[in-house]
Design a protein around this motif. Structure first.
Motif, mmCIF file in Angstrom:
data_model
loop_
_atom_site.group_PDB
_atom_site.id
_atom_site.type_symbol
_atom_site.label_atom_id
_atom_site.label_comp_id
_atom_site.label_asym_id
_atom_site.label_seq_id
_atom_site.Cartn_x
_atom_site.Cartn_y
_atom_site.Cartn_z
ATOM 1 N N ILE A 12 0.851 -1.189 0.000
ATOM 2 C CA ILE A 12 0.000 0.000 0.000
ATOM 3 C C ILE A 12 0.886 1.239 0.000
ATOM 4 N N ASN A 36 0.079 -6.700 5.214
ATOM 5 C CA ASN A 36 0.272 -5.558 4.331
ATOM 6 C C ASN A 36 1.533 -4.806 4.714
ATOM 7 N N ASP A 64 0.139 -2.295 -4.670
ATOM 8 C CA ASP A 64 -1.084 -2.950 -5.123
ATOM 9 C C ASP A 64 -2.237 -1.950 -5.134
ATOM 10 N N ILE A 65 -2.119 -0.919 -4.297
ATOM 11 C CA ILE A 65 -3.143 0.123 -4.187
ATOM 12 C C ILE A 65 -2.481 1.396 -3.677
ATOM 13 N N ILE A 93 -2.825 0.401 -11.379
ATOM 14 C CA ILE A 93 -2.800 0.415 -9.915
ATOM 15 C C ILE A 93 -4.041 1.168 -9.434
ATOM 16 N N PRO A 94 -4.895 0.532 -8.641
ATOM 17 C CA PRO A 94 -6.073 1.241 -8.135
ATOM 18 C C PRO A 94 -5.676 2.415 -7.237
ATOM 19 N N ILE A 95 -6.358 3.536 -7.438
ATOM 20 C CA ILE A 95 -6.118 4.726 -6.621
ATOM 21 C C ILE A 95 -7.413 5.120 -5.929
ATOM 22 N N VAL A 96 -7.338 5.165 -4.604
ATOM 23 C CA VAL A 96 -8.446 5.635 -3.788
ATOM 24 C C VAL A 96 -8.076 7.024 -3.300
ATOM 25 N N ASN A 116 -10.235 5.332 -8.769
ATOM 26 C CA ASN A 116 -11.087 4.157 -8.591
ATOM 27 C C ASN A 116 -12.137 4.363 -7.511
ATOM 28 N N TRP A 139 -10.966 -3.056 -0.118
ATOM 29 C CA TRP A 139 -9.866 -3.075 -1.084
ATOM 30 C C TRP A 139 -8.836 -4.161 -0.812
ATOM 31 N N LEU A 145 -7.126 -7.517 -6.732
ATOM 32 C CA LEU A 145 -6.208 -6.511 -7.240
ATOM 33 C C LEU A 145 -5.354 -7.075 -8.366
#
Length: 148
Positions: A12, A36, A64-65, A93-96, A116, A139, A145
């Motif tokens: 992360i 993580n 991964d995020i 790559i997912p972005i929050v 995302n 997530w 992912l």
């Protein structure tokens, strides 16, 4: 509550300049039952260096995020979002977006730049903890992912 055993830790990248928010997020993720590694970039330029494995980040893992604040020094979160989603090597790559802004223009712009998810940080401590735990639950445990 069931726990998921990952074959490797979830990487992360937290892009955040508030020491208080960093500490709280670290605490919540430390209590998580999923493996993580939380990496911190305190401004947008540092985040881009991390993602591109430059400078002191030569050995940085691919996240991964990404949890991304919008209001950052040196390079703001909007610029980071645009740069990451415009890079073919990073765009999956997912972005929050995790920010204090409730502005409709920030929400629309973030989604236009392919965020995302967009989450507004609550001011209340207990609600903030719940939000971080919900990010972790969704997530890191529910979502599949990309592996790279």
């Amino acid at each position: 509550m069931r726990t998921k055993i990952a074959s490797r830790p979830i990487e992360i990248l937290l892009v955040e300049d508030s020491k208080g928010d960093i500490g709280l997020i670290e605490e919540v993720f430390e209590e998580a039952r999923i493996r993580n590694n939380l990496h911190i970039a305190e401004d947008g330029e540092e985040a881009i260096l991390f993602l591109n494995k430059k400078g002191r980040f030569l050995d940085a893992p691919r996240p991964d995020i990404i949890l991304l604040d919008l209001n950052l020094p040196r390079k703001d979160g909007r610029e980071v979002l645009q740069e990451v989603k415009g890079d073919p090597n990073l765009r999956n790559i997912p972005i929050v977006v995790l920010t204090t802004s409730k502005a409709e223009e920030d929400i629309l712009r973030s989604y236009d730049l392919h965020a995302n998810a967009y989450i507004t940080k609550p001011a209340d401590f207990d609600q903030f903890v719940k939000v971080i735990k919900s990010i972790e639950d969704f997530w890191l445990q529910v979502v599949k992912l990309p592996s790279k």
